[in-house]
Design a protein around this motif. Structure first.
Motif, PDB file in Angstrom:
ATOM      1  N   MET A   1     116.112 -62.586 -54.473  1.00  0.00           N
ATOM      2  CA  MET A   1     114.179 -63.285 -54.277  1.00  0.00           C
ATOM      3  C   MET A   1     113.796 -61.225 -54.215  1.00  0.00           C
ATOM      4  O   MET A   1     113.885 -60.639 -53.239  1.00  0.00           O
ATOM      5  CB  MET A   1     114.264 -63.249 -52.607  1.00  0.00           C
ATOM      6  N   GLU A   2     112.781 -61.339 -54.245  1.00  0.00           N
ATOM      7  CA  GLU A   2     111.820 -60.266 -55.246  1.00  0.00           C
ATOM      8  C   GLU A   2     111.599 -59.905 -53.653  1.00  0.00           C
ATOM      9  O   GLU A   2     110.581 -60.509 -52.516  1.00  0.00           O
ATOM     10  CB  GLU A   2     110.989 -59.718 -56.195  1.00  0.00           C
ATOM     11  N   GLU A   3     110.958 -57.894 -53.406  1.00  0.00           N
ATOM     12  CA  GLU A   3     110.707 -58.084 -52.520  1.00  0.00           C
ATOM     13  C   GLU A   3     109.050 -58.056 -52.268  1.00  0.00           C
ATOM     14  O   GLU A   3     108.578 -58.215 -50.625  1.00  0.00           O
ATOM     15  CB  GLU A   3     110.568 -56.024 -52.317  1.00  0.00           C
ATOM     16  N   LYS A   4     107.941 -58.258 -53.097  1.00  0.00           N
ATOM     17  CA  LYS A   4     107.529 -58.797 -53.259  1.00  0.00           C
ATOM     18  C   LYS A   4     106.778 -60.337 -52.101  1.00  0.00           C
ATOM     19  O   LYS A   4     106.078 -60.570 -51.402  1.00  0.00           O
ATOM     20  CB  LYS A   4     106.065 -58.787 -54.226  1.00  0.00           C
ATOM     21  N   GLU A   5     108.222 -60.837 -52.436  1.00  0.00           N
ATOM     22  CA  GLU A   5     108.342 -62.763 -52.711  1.00  0.00           C
ATOM     23  C   GLU A   5     108.715 -62.325 -50.643  1.00  0.00           C
ATOM     24  O   GLU A   5     108.030 -62.616 -50.007  1.00  0.00           O
ATOM     25  CB  GLU A   5     109.085 -63.510 -52.935  1.00  0.00           C
ATOM     26  N   LEU A   6     109.420 -61.767 -50.586  1.00  0.00           N
ATOM     27  CA  LEU A   6     109.981 -61.553 -48.518  1.00  0.00           C
ATOM     28  C   LEU A   6     108.842 -61.094 -48.240  1.00  0.00           C
ATOM     29  O   LEU A   6     108.365 -62.246 -46.797  1.00  0.00           O
ATOM     30  CB  LEU A   6     110.814 -60.429 -48.919  1.00  0.00           C
ATOM     31  N   VAL A   7     108.371 -60.376 -48.994  1.00  0.00           N
ATOM     32  CA  VAL A   7     106.820 -59.979 -47.826  1.00  0.00           C
ATOM     33  C   VAL A   7     105.894 -61.527 -47.641  1.00  0.00           C
ATOM     34  O   VAL A   7     105.102 -61.016 -46.464  1.00  0.00           O
ATOM     35  CB  VAL A   7     105.995 -58.560 -48.455  1.00  0.00           C
ATOM     36  N   CYS A   8     105.770 -61.522 -48.878  1.00  0.00           N
ATOM     37  CA  CYS A   8     105.048 -62.939 -48.416  1.00  0.00           C
ATOM     38  C   CYS A   8     105.645 -63.556 -47.647  1.00  0.00           C
ATOM     39  O   CYS A   8     104.510 -64.336 -46.665  1.00  0.00           O
ATOM     40  CB  CYS A   8     104.089 -63.776 -50.130  1.00  0.00           C
ATOM     41  N   ASP A  14     107.115 -66.173 -42.134  1.00  0.00           N
ATOM     42  CA  ASP A  14     108.533 -66.453 -42.130  1.00  0.00           C
ATOM     43  C   ASP A  14     109.593 -65.434 -41.577  1.00  0.00           C
ATOM     44  O   ASP A  14     109.937 -64.270 -41.535  1.00  0.00           O
ATOM     45  CB  ASP A  14     109.422 -66.710 -43.935  1.00  0.00           C
ATOM     46  N   ALA A  15     110.712 -65.601 -40.276  1.00  0.00           N
ATOM     47  CA  ALA A  15     111.193 -64.502 -39.769  1.00  0.00           C
ATOM     48  C   ALA A  15     112.362 -64.372 -40.323  1.00  0.00           C
ATOM     49  O   ALA A  15     112.762 -63.209 -40.393  1.00  0.00           O
ATOM     50  CB  ALA A  15     111.574 -65.059 -37.813  1.00  0.00           C
ATOM     51  N   GLU A  16     112.684 -65.604 -41.095  1.00  0.00           N
ATOM     52  CA  GLU A  16     114.115 -65.153 -42.183  1.00  0.00           C
ATOM     53  C   GLU A  16     113.662 -64.516 -43.119  1.00  0.00           C
ATOM     54  O   GLU A  16     114.441 -63.211 -43.195  1.00  0.00           O
ATOM     55  CB  GLU A  16     114.428 -66.649 -42.176  1.00  0.00           C
ATOM     56  N   ALA A  17     112.345 -64.595 -43.556  1.00  0.00           N
ATOM     57  CA  ALA A  17     112.508 -63.335 -44.379  1.00  0.00           C
ATOM     58  C   ALA A  17     112.561 -61.436 -44.521  1.00  0.00           C
ATOM     59  O   ALA A  17     112.496 -60.997 -44.674  1.00  0.00           O
ATOM     60  CB  ALA A  17     111.030 -64.051 -45.283  1.00  0.00           C
ATOM     61  N   PHE A  18     111.611 -62.068 -43.183  1.00  0.00           N
ATOM     62  CA  PHE A  18     111.028 -60.988 -42.330  1.00  0.00           C
ATOM     63  C   PHE A  18     112.754 -59.771 -42.569  1.00  0.00           C
ATOM     64  O   PHE A  18     113.268 -59.159 -42.030  1.00  0.00           O
ATOM     65  CB  PHE A  18     110.560 -60.241 -41.214  1.00  0.00           C
ATOM     66  N   GLY A  19     113.389 -60.561 -41.381  1.00  0.00           N
ATOM     67  CA  GLY A  19     115.079 -60.441 -41.227  1.00  0.00           C
ATOM     68  C   GLY A  19     115.385 -59.736 -42.088  1.00  0.00           C
ATOM     69  O   GLY A  19     116.418 -58.645 -42.243  1.00  0.00           O
ATOM     70  N   ILE A  20     115.254 -60.049 -43.572  1.00  0.00           N
ATOM     71  CA  ILE A  20     116.116 -59.326 -44.998  1.00  0.00           C
ATOM     72  C   ILE A  20     115.584 -58.401 -45.030  1.00  0.00           C
ATOM     73  O   ILE A  20     116.269 -57.484 -45.636  1.00  0.00           O
ATOM     74  CB  ILE A  20     115.741 -60.686 -45.805  1.00  0.00           C
ATOM     75  N   LEU A  21     114.125 -58.369 -45.092  1.00  0.00           N
ATOM     76  CA  LEU A  21     113.438 -57.047 -45.397  1.00  0.00           C
ATOM     77  C   LEU A  21     114.375 -56.228 -44.205  1.00  0.00           C
ATOM     78  O   LEU A  21     113.907 -54.940 -44.553  1.00  0.00           O
ATOM     79  CB  LEU A  21     112.098 -57.369 -45.255  1.00  0.00           C
ATOM     80  N   VAL A  22     114.238 -56.402 -42.843  1.00  0.00           N
ATOM     81  CA  VAL A  22     115.148 -55.352 -42.016  1.00  0.00           C
ATOM     82  C   VAL A  22     116.553 -54.590 -42.224  1.00  0.00           C
ATOM     83  O   VAL A  22     116.424 -54.018 -42.173  1.00  0.00           O
ATOM     84  CB  VAL A  22     114.497 -56.036 -41.029  1.00  0.00           C
ATOM     85  N   GLN A  23     116.454 -55.962 -42.992  1.00  0.00           N
ATOM     86  CA  GLN A  23     118.203 -55.639 -43.161  1.00  0.00           C
ATOM     87  C   GLN A  23     118.036 -54.284 -44.508  1.00  0.00           C
ATOM     88  O   GLN A  23     118.999 -53.822 -44.638  1.00  0.00           O
ATOM     89  CB  GLN A  23     119.296 -56.399 -43.461  1.00  0.00           C
ATOM     90  N   LYS A  24     117.509 -55.051 -45.854  1.00  0.00           N
ATOM     91  CA  LYS A  24     116.880 -54.234 -46.642  1.00  0.00           C
ATOM     92  C   LYS A  24     116.874 -52.925 -46.422  1.00  0.00           C
ATOM     93  O   LYS A  24     117.234 -51.966 -47.146  1.00  0.00           O
ATOM     94  CB  LYS A  24     116.538 -55.108 -47.792  1.00  0.00           C
ATOM     95  N   HIS A  25     116.541 -52.310 -45.428  1.00  0.00           N
ATOM     96  CA  HIS A  25     115.553 -51.001 -45.362  1.00  0.00           C
ATOM     97  C   HIS A  25     115.495 -50.431 -43.767  1.00  0.00           C
ATOM     98  O   HIS A  25     115.736 -49.596 -43.893  1.00  0.00           O
ATOM     99  CB  HIS A  25     114.031 -51.376 -44.863  1.00  0.00           C
TER     100      HIS A  25
END
Lengths: 200, 301
Positions: A1-8, A14-25
């Protein structure tokens, strides 16, 4: 999933999407806060606070820059405020600075890691520590945080011209330190003139 | 003419891609000719590629801790959305129910004049009854007489607390003539309601709903003096449109009736004015008997 989609998704709650962003950065943010504060505990707290702040401010993020840059800018601001208020960076460096380095070295101490690379890394750390405070900060914001000149100017409250000149001096200063140390540019490749965006 | 110190800043900007094409060409032209600047450029490029060596992984539970703190500080928005959806749904349902009730009210209020015209005429002509609960020999006699002599009686209509009327024979004939002008369905319904309402009127004074119709009416006649005391026995009359059945109910039976209606998903409405029933609809009308208006209001509260 692209970063923009995760951000959206994260902006939609969506806390799960934000969790992925946290792990990514998390590594990048933690590295920035660690190099800025030079204390693992402060760095962890500031990195966590950066993500918490990002979650609260997520609705204001317009994707004009990458999420990475945005979160690093938030982290940089927190670090600058922290260091400005505490005014104890030097003491902390003297007390725990080298222990931290040893701990980090242990993380790299894997069999496949080359000794040369370890020495190069240690030389870089020493060289950065020898920089002046203003050179170190601006260099970390640019090289670790990936902030643009404008963003650096906003964080450090500097004019664009000052950012350019100070960053150039910081690079040259670090290069001089590393050359004097003799371990970093041990095997210079005269034809390695590739830059990030092209070649010379 | 620029010297090497001037190009140092440009080399730094070149690393960051901040030079325009003209500046970049000028810088590269100088670097080709200047060994020190070329070395500086090469080493700064090398240096910038090594900053990743500074990367350090955060503690193992870093992201878990962050998410836990977020959940503690901010309850999941999805629940709020569901709650909002729940409120919205409830609001829509309430609006639909209110709309339905309002529509029904408007619908039957528009029919009311047709019924009220005849009713008012009868009321004007009738002198027998003034109130349902009022003891009156004339009223009781008239009611009994109507019940015994004709199948065309009076309607159970409580018009703003006014009494339903019982017509005399001549008046009934006039009313019957007007009645024949209506369609058969309405006439049948009205007749049914009138008959049953008449029964209800007789039962009002009896206080014994177990007695046969005639006996009840007769008893009403005989115990006329006690009818005022026992007039509260029946609280309202209930008509289920689909069944066309009108029956009196006691106040203590009202809750059970409402429960039954709700169990069978039959909507019900309260009324204190005369209305016509729509035979194609399924609902119940609970018409409070005028004598009990005050008590009805107390009950509503």
């Amino acid at each position: 999933m692209e970063e923009k989609e995760l951000v959206c998704l994260a902006q939609a709650g969506d806390a799960e999407a934000f969790g992925i962003l946290v792990q990514k950065h998390e590594t990048k943010v933690y590295t920035l806060t660690l190099r800025m504060t030079r204390n693992p505990e402060d760095a962890r707290d500031l990195a966590q606070e950066s993500f918490l702040l990002a979650y609260r401010k997520l609705s204001t993020f317009r994707m004009e820059s990458s999420f990475s840059t945005w979160i690093c800018r938030l982290a940089a601001n927190l670090c600058i405020d922290f260091l400005r208020k505490e005014k104890r960076r030097r003491d902390r460096f003297i007390q725990v600075g080298w222990n931290e380095n040893l701990q980090i070295t242990d993380q790299w101490a894997e069999p496949q890691v080359k000794v040369e690379r370890m020495e190069q890394r240690r030389a870089l750390e020493k060289g950065i520590e020898k920089l002046s405070e203003e050179h170190r900060r601006i260099l970390l914001l640019r090289e670790v945080g990936g902030l643009s000149y404008e963003e650096i100017g906003a964080v450090l409250k500097l004019a664009p011209g000052t950012v350019k000149s100070r960053l150039a001096r910081a690079r040259c200063s670090l290069r001089d330190i590393l050359r004097a140390d003799g371990n970093f540019f041990g095997t210079p490749s005269s034809n390695q003139t590739k830059r990030k965006g092209g070649s010379v | 003419m620029k010297d090497c110190s001037d190009y140092q800043e440009q080399i730094s900007q070149y690393l960051d891609g901040m030079l325009c094409s003209e500046e970049e060409e000028a810088l590269l032209a100088h670097v080709e000719q200047c060994a020190s600047c070329r070395l500086l450029l090469e080493e700064l490029i090398d240096l910038s590629h090594q900053f990743h060596l500074l990367e350090v992984s955060p503690p193992a539970s870093f992201s878990t801790t962050v998410l836990r703190k977020i959940q503690l500080q901010n309850p999941p928005r999805r629940k709020k959305q569901i709650r909002r959806i729940g409120f919205s749904t409830a609001a829509v349902i309430c609006a639909a129910l209110l709309g339905t009730i309002a529509w029904q009210t408007v619908k039957y209020n528009t029919r009311e004049p047709v019924l009220s015209a005849a009713t008012q005429e009868r009321q004007a002509e009738s002198t027998a009854l003034q109130t349902w609960g009022e003891p009156s020999d004339a009223r009781t006699e008239g009611a009994v007489q109507n019940a015994e002599e004709t199948d065309v009686g009076q309607r159970v209509v409580s018009d703003g607390g006014k009494v339903p009327s019982v017509a005399s024979d001549g008046q009934k004939k006039d009313a019957d003539n007007r009645q024949t002008e209506r369609d058969s369905i309405d006439s049948e319904m009205l007749l049914d309601r009138e008959e049953i309402a008449l029964q209800a009127a007789g039962l009002l004074g009896s206080g014994t709903d177990q007695e046969p119709e005639g006996a009840a009416i007769q008893e009403t006649n005989e115990t006329d003096g006690e009818s005022g005391a026992q007039g509260d026995s029946y609280f309202a009359v209930v008509t289920v449109a689909e069944q066309g059945e009108t029956r009196p109910i006691k106040r203590e039976d009202l809750s059970e009736l409402l429960y039954t209606l709700e169990e069978e998903n039959i909507p019900y409405f309260y009324c204190t004015t005369g209305v016509e029933l729509d035979p194609d609809s399924s609902y119940a009308l609970i018409c409070y008997l005028p004598g009990d208006i005050v008590e009805k209001e107390a009950f509503s509260r």
